[in-house]
Design an enzyme around this catalytic site. Structure first.
Site, mmCIF file in Angstrom:
data_model
loop_
_atom_site.group_PDB
_atom_site.id
_atom_site.type_symbol
_atom_site.label_atom_id
_atom_site.label_comp_id
_atom_site.label_asym_id
_atom_site.label_seq_id
_atom_site.Cartn_x
_atom_site.Cartn_y
_atom_site.Cartn_z
ATOM 1 N N LEU A 156 -4.599 11.817 -12.050
ATOM 2 C CA LEU A 156 -3.399 11.531 -11.257
ATOM 3 C C LEU A 156 -3.800 10.669 -10.064
ATOM 4 O O LEU A 156 -4.318 11.168 -9.066
ATOM 5 C CB LEU A 156 -2.749 12.831 -10.777
ATOM 6 C CG LEU A 156 -2.393 13.831 -11.880
ATOM 7 C CD1 LEU A 156 -1.740 15.082 -11.282
ATOM 8 C CD2 LEU A 156 -1.472 13.206 -12.914
ATOM 9 N N ASP A 157 -3.587 9.381 -10.214
ATOM 10 C CA ASP A 157 -3.909 8.429 -9.146
ATOM 11 C C ASP A 157 -2.591 8.022 -8.485
ATOM 12 O O ASP A 157 -2.172 6.873 -8.565
ATOM 13 C CB ASP A 157 -4.628 7.215 -9.752
ATOM 14 C CG ASP A 157 -5.238 6.318 -8.700
ATOM 15 O OD1 ASP A 157 -5.249 6.711 -7.518
ATOM 16 O OD2 ASP A 157 -5.695 5.218 -9.053
ATOM 17 N N ILE A 158 -1.948 8.995 -7.869
ATOM 18 C CA ILE A 158 -0.576 8.798 -7.391
ATOM 19 C C ILE A 158 -0.538 8.832 -5.853
ATOM 20 O O ILE A 158 -1.446 9.353 -5.228
ATOM 21 C CB ILE A 158 0.364 9.897 -7.950
ATOM 22 C CG1 ILE A 158 -0.157 11.295 -7.591
ATOM 23 C CG2 ILE A 158 0.508 9.754 -9.454
ATOM 24 C CD1 ILE A 158 0.707 12.429 -8.080
ATOM 25 N N TYR A 199 -13.934 6.464 -3.616
ATOM 26 C CA TYR A 199 -12.707 7.169 -4.014
ATOM 27 C C TYR A 199 -12.603 7.212 -5.539
ATOM 28 O O TYR A 199 -12.332 8.268 -6.137
ATOM 29 C CB TYR A 199 -11.473 6.468 -3.420
ATOM 30 C CG TYR A 199 -10.175 6.952 -4.019
ATOM 31 C CD1 TYR A 199 -9.543 8.088 -3.528
ATOM 32 C CD2 TYR A 199 -9.587 6.299 -5.110
ATOM 33 C CE1 TYR A 199 -8.367 8.557 -4.092
ATOM 34 C CE2 TYR A 199 -8.420 6.758 -5.682
ATOM 35 C CZ TYR A 199 -7.807 7.883 -5.171
ATOM 36 O OH TYR A 199 -6.643 8.348 -5.738
ATOM 37 N N VAL A 240 -2.086 8.519 -14.688
ATOM 38 C CA VAL A 240 -0.734 8.421 -14.132
ATOM 39 C C VAL A 240 -0.851 7.760 -12.764
ATOM 40 O O VAL A 240 -1.571 8.250 -11.895
ATOM 41 C CB VAL A 240 -0.089 9.818 -13.989
ATOM 42 C CG1 VAL A 240 1.313 9.690 -13.401
ATOM 43 C CG2 VAL A 240 -0.040 10.528 -15.332
#
Lengths: 235, 589
Positions: free
Chosen positions: B451-453, B355, B378
C-alpha cells in the site's frame, strides 16, 4: 431591563454559549496523557543528573491483551528520530517552556503533568472500564538536550522519543550522569529524559515515557533543575 | 410607477446577488476548513449549522436597526461583508501558517477559525429583513413588480398550484404577493444559483482563493449599485434623481465608507483580473509557511517550484533549504527537492530510496522472488515501487486512481531518476482505478500487497483506511500472503495509531511486523529514522530474517531484532468503517 435588551442579551449569550459549547464538543477530543509511574525523582549531585527510577513501575493503557502471544517482547531499539513534530495539541496544562509551571497539575511523584488537569481526571473516571494498569520494565533510558529555554517556547517536542544523545540499556534503579562531561550537554536549557517501557507480564511495547527538565547553572557545575514536566503519550 | 417598478426590480436583483454570495461564502469556508483541518463531513456540517445559527441571530437583531435608514444599513452591511469575507478567509489561512504558541488552547484556535463563518452569517442575517422592509416600503405588492417578473412569477405560480392541487385541496388566489414572499423567493433562487455556480464553475474553474475575491467583488458591486440607484446621484442612468416621499430613501451614507467600498471593489476587481497570479502567489506563500513551520524557527526555508492540480490531487514540488545554525540534521547538503501530494510529504531526495527499500525490499524477504509471486501495488503512481519490485522479477498488478499523475511521472525528470522507466517492466499490469473497487472486482490472489498510498489526511482517503478495505485485501491474499504499508508514528499520532491497528485487527489481521527504516540522512555517521512500516498477516508467517531475506535486509543489522507480534487491540477505540467512519483515524498534518 426592557424586552429588547433582554432579547439582545439572550441572543448574545446563547450565541457565545453555543459557539463555546461547539468548540468544547468538536475542538479537541484527544484523550488525556496516560498515567504512569516510571521515574520517582530527579536530583542534582556533584555535577551529575541523578535519575531515581520508581520502585514500582507501571503504565495505564487501553491496550487489550489477547492470548495469541507470539514471542517475548524485544525492545525495538533506541530511537534517534530527528524528524517532524506531531502537532497533537489538546486540553490541559500546556505551560512547558512558556510559564505555567507553578500552577500545573502534579503527578503522584510531584512532576508537572503536561496536558494533565481536571479534564484528565474526568476522562479516567468516565472511561474506567477501558483502561488497565500494566506492570512494566525499563528496557532503555535516554537523555537528550532539546534546546535553549528560548527555543523551547516555540519548538517543544511532543511526547515520545527524540534523538537521544546518551542511552543506557536495562538501567539500574538509579542512573547518574555527569551533564558537564560532554560538550553537547554542558548547556543551560531543556533536557529530555526518556524511558522505553515494555510490559513485564504482557507481550506489548508501551513505547516511551518522557520527562522534560529545565536546567540552569550548568556552567559553574552547580546546576539546578528549575522545572520538571512529565510528558506522556495520550492514552 | 415606472420608477417604483425599476426600484423593486433592482432590490430583487440585489437580493439574488447577495444571497448568491452569502451561500457561496459558506461553501468556500467549508472547503477551506476541510483543506486546513480535514474531515469533509464534519467541516461542512458545522459550517452550515453555524451559518444558519448566525443568520438567525442577525435576523433577530435586525429589528433593532433604525427603520428610517434601511438603505444606509443595507449599504453598510454589504461593505462590511465585502471586507470581512476575504479577511476571514485570510485569517483561517494564517491560523494554519503562522506559529501559534503551544500555550494557546486548541479550543481557542477552533473558535477563531470558525469566527468568519459566524460573522458572515450574522451580517447576512441583516440582509433579508432589510430588503424585505425596503420592498414593502416602495409600494405594496405585485403592482410594483416589473412586468417581466410579474409574468414569470405568475406562470411559475400557476404551475406550482397545479402540482399542489394533485395532492392537496387548493384555492387559487389572485391577491398580491407580499414583499417577504418576493424577497424570500429571490433569496432561495440566489442561494441555489450560488451553490451551483460555486460547485460547477468557480471552484473547479478558478480555485478557492480567487473565488472568495469574486464573491467579495460581487458584494462590493452590489453595494455600489445600491447606493448609486437609491442615492441622490444624477449620473446614474437608471432610477436616480429626486425621489418622492413614498419611495425609498438611502439616508446618510458615510463618504469614508463609500471610499472604502470603492477601494475594496477596485482591489478585488484587480485580484480577480489577475486571479491566476493571485492564486499562485497566495497558495505558494501559505504552502511555504506551512512547510517551514515543521521545523524550528528559522531552520528551514521552503520555496515552491511548481504546483498543479490533477483530478484527484494537488501536486506540489518544492525545495527545502537549511538556514539554521550548525550542521543540517535533516539531509546532506543545503538544499534538496521534495514533493507533496496535498498536505502530505510524499518524497524527498534524501530518503526517496530508503522509503522504497522499507516498502518493497523489506517485505520481499517474506515471499519468494520470481514470476510466480504475485504482487499488488495500490497507489505508487510515481512508479518507484515498481522499479524496486522489478529487481525480484515478480509479477505485478498495479492500481492507482490518478492516471494523469502517473502519465506525468513517466516523463518527469525528477521521477525518472528514481523509477528508471519501470512502467515498461514486462511483468507489470497497470490499471487506473480506485484500489478498493479494484479489489471488489478482481479474482486474483496476491502473495504480497503493497500500500503505497497517501496519508489519512482527508475524508476522501477514509476508504483506504477502513475495515472493509483491509478485509478485502485479506480476502485476496494467498495462503502465505502479507500486506505492507507505511504508517504514522504512534508517538506523534496516538489516536490515529490506535484507530488504525484496531481497524486492521478487525479486518482479520492477527500478526504484525513493525519496523523503522533508517538511513544516515545528514552524513553525520549516525543513522536516523526515515519512515515506519507495518507488515500485517492473518496468521503466522516466516521470520523476516533467515533463508529468504533480501540483500537489503541482510546488510542492515537493525532488522535482526524485528519480530512478529500480535496486532494489539485498544479498548474504547472505534474501528474505522466506510459507513461508520472514525474520524480519529484522520491526521492533522
Amino acid at each position: 431591563m426592557n424586552t429588547s435588551m433582554r432579547r439582545r442579551k439572550f441572543l448574545y449569550t446563547s450565541g457565545l454559549g453555543a459557539l463555546g459549547a461547539l468548540a468544547g464538543c468538536l475542538g479537541s477530543k484527544s484523550p488525556p496523557p496516560r498515567k504512569s509511574s516510571v521515574v520517582a525523582d530527579f536530583e542534582t549531585s556533584d555535577g551529575s543528573l541523578v535519575i531515581d527510577l520508581a520502585d514500582e513501575t507501571w503504565v495505564m493503557s487501553r491496550y487489550e491483551p489477547n492470548h495469541q502471544s507470539i514471542s517475548g517482547v524485544s525492545p525495538i531499539g533506541i530511537a534517534s528520530a530527528k524528524g517532524k513534530g506531531g502537532g497533537v495539541g489538546g486540553r490541559g496544562a500546556t505551560g512547558r517552556g512558556s510559564g505555567g509551571y507553578s500552577s500545573a497539575p502534579r503527578t503522584k511523584h510531584g512532576h508537572a503533568w503536561f496536558y494533565g488537569g481536571d479534564y484528565a481526571d474526568d476522562w479516567y473516571e468516565d472511561h474506567g472500564n477501558e483502561v488497565s494498569r500494566y506492570g512494566v520494565g525499563i528496557a532503555a533510558l535516554g537523555i537528550a538536550y532539546l534546546g535553549s529555554t528560548e527555543a523551547m517556547k516555540d519548538d517543544a517536542p511532543d511526547a515520545g522519543p527524540v534523538a537521544w544523545d546518551e542511552t543506557f540499556d536495562n538501567p539500574d534503579d538509579t542512573v547518574a550522569y555527569d551533564l558537564t562531561s560532554r560538550n553537547e550537554f554542558n548547556r543551560d536549557g531543556w533536557y529530555r529524559v526518556g524511558t522505553h517501557v515494555v510490559g513485564s507480564d504482557t507481550d506489548h511495547d508501551f513505547r516511551w515515557e518522557c520527562y522534560d527538565l529545565e536546567v540552569t547553572g550548568l556552567g559553574d557545575e552547580k546546576f539546578t533543575i528549575e522545572e520538571q514536566w512529565k510528558v506522556s503519550p495520550r492514552i | 410607477m415606472s420608477n417604483t417598478r425599476t426600484d423593486t426590480g433592482t432590490l430583487l436583483a440585489l437580493t439574488f446577488v447577495v444571497s448568491f454570495c452569502s451561500f457561496a461564502y459558506e461553501f468556500v469556508y467549508s472547503e477551506l476548513l476541510t483543506v486546513m483541518y480535514g474531515g469533509t463531513v464534519t467541516q461542512y456540517v458545522i459550517t452550515v449549522g453555524l451559518y444558519f445559527f448566525s443568520l438567525g441571530i442577525g435576523a433577530a437583531l435586525s429589528d433593532d436597526l433604525d427603520a428610517t435608514d434601511l438603505g444606509g444599513n443595507f449599504f453598510r452591511t454589504e461593505v462590511f461583508l465585502a471586507a470581512v469575507a476575504p479577511a476571514g478567509f485570510l485569517l483561517i489561512v494564517a491560523l494554519n501558517s503562522v506559529r501559534i504558541p503551544q500555550s494557546i488552547p486548541s479550543e481557542v484556535i477552533w473558535m477563531t477559525a470558525r469566527l468568519p463563518v459566524v460573522v458572515v452569517g450574522f451580517l447576512s442575517g441583516f440582509e433579508l429583513p432589510l430588503l424585505t422592509h425596503m420592498v414593502d416600503e416602495l409600494e405594496d405588492g405585485e403592482a410594483t413588480m416589473p412586468n417581466w417578473l410579474r409574468s414569470t412569477c405568475g406562470q411559475i405560480h400557476e404551475i406550482m398550484v397545479s402540482i399542489l392541487g394533485t395532492v392537496w385541496n387548493v384555492k387559487r388566489t389572485d391577491g398580491r404577493r407580499s414583499g417577504l414572499s418576493l424577497v424570500l423567493a429571490m433569496d432561495y433562487v440566489g442561494g441555489l444559483a450560488g451553490a451551483v455556480v460555486y460547485a460547477r464553475v468557480l471552484y473547479p474553474g478558478i480555485g478557492l482563493i480567487p473565488t472568495i475575491f469574486v464573491l467579495a467583488l460581487l458584494n462590493g458591486i452590489a453595494a455600489l449599485v445600491f447606493v448609486a440607484h437609491f442615492g441622490d446621484w444624477a449620473w446614474w442612468p437608471v432610477g436616480g434623481g429626486k425621489r418622492t416621499s413614498r419611495e425609498l430613501s438611502i439616508g446618510h451614507v458615510s463618504k469614508t465608507l463609500l471610499v472604502v467600498c470603492l477601494v475594496l471593489t477596485a482591489s478585488y476587481a484587480g485580484v480577480v483580473a489577475k486571479h491566476d497570479t493571485a492564486d499562485e502567489q497566495l497558495s505558494e506563500l501559505y504552502l511555504e509557511q506551512q512547510i517551514e513551520n515543521r521545523y524550528p524557527p528559522g531552520a528551514m526555508r521552503a520555496t515552491v517550484t511548481s504546483q498543479e492540480t490533477t483530478t484527484y490531487q494537488h501536486v506540489i514540488r518544492y525545495n527545502r533549504t537549511w538556514t539554521g545554525t550548525g550542521p543540517n540534521p535533516y539531509f546532506t547538503g543545503r538544499t534538496e527537492q521534495c514533493l507533496r501530494l496535498g498536505s502530505a510529504v510524499q518524497l524527498c531526495e534524501s530518503w526517496a530510496d530508503s522509503y522504497h527499500q522499507g516498502l518493497v525490499d523489506v517485505p520481499m524477504s517474506l515471499v519468494e522472488p520470481g514470476p510466480k509471486t504475485n504482487v499488488l501495488v495500490v497507489g505508487g503512481g510515481d512508479w518507484i515501487a515498481i522499479d524496486h519490485l522489478r529487481e525480484y522479477d515478480v509479477s505485478v498488478d498495479h492500481v492507482d486512481l490518478d492516471g494523469e499523475f502517473m502519465q506525468q511521472a513517466k516523463t518527469d525528470p525528477f521521477f525518472r531518476t528514481w523509477h528508471d522507466d519501470a512502467y515498461e517492466y514486462d511483468r507489470l499490469n497497470t490499471t487506473t482505478a480506485d484500489g478498493y473497487h479494484y479489489l471488489q472486482e478482481t479474482n486474483e490472489t496476491y502473495d504480497l500487497v503493497l500500500l503505497d498510498i497517501p496519508g489519512a489526511t482527508d475524508d476522501d482517503l477514509l476508504t483506504l483506511y477502513s475495515a472493509e478495505f483491509y478485509r478485502s485485501v485479506r480476502n485476496h491474499l494467498s495462503d502465505e500472503g502479507v500486506v505492507a504499508t507505511w504508517g504514522y508514528s504512534p508517538d506523534s499520532y496516538p489516536q490515529h495509531h490506535k484507530a488504525f491497528v484496531n481497524t486492521v485487527g478487525t479486518a482479520g489481521f492477527t500478526n504484525q511486523l513493525s519496523y523503522w527504516v533508517r538511513e544516515d540522512l545528514d552524513s553525520d555517521g549516525q543513522s536516523e529514522r526515515v519512515e515506519k512500516f507495518y507488515v500485517f498477516a492473518p496468521g503466522e508467517r516466516r521470520p523476516l530474517t533467515g533463508d529468504g531475506e533480501t540483500a537489503y535486509v541482510r546488510t542492515h543489522e537493525q532488522y535482526r531484532t524485528v519480530k512478529w507480534h500480535a496486532v494489539p487491540r485498544y479498548r474504547g477505540v472505534r474501528v474505522n468503517s466506510i459507513f461508520h467512519p472514525n474520524y480519529d483515524i484522520l491526521v492533522d498534518t
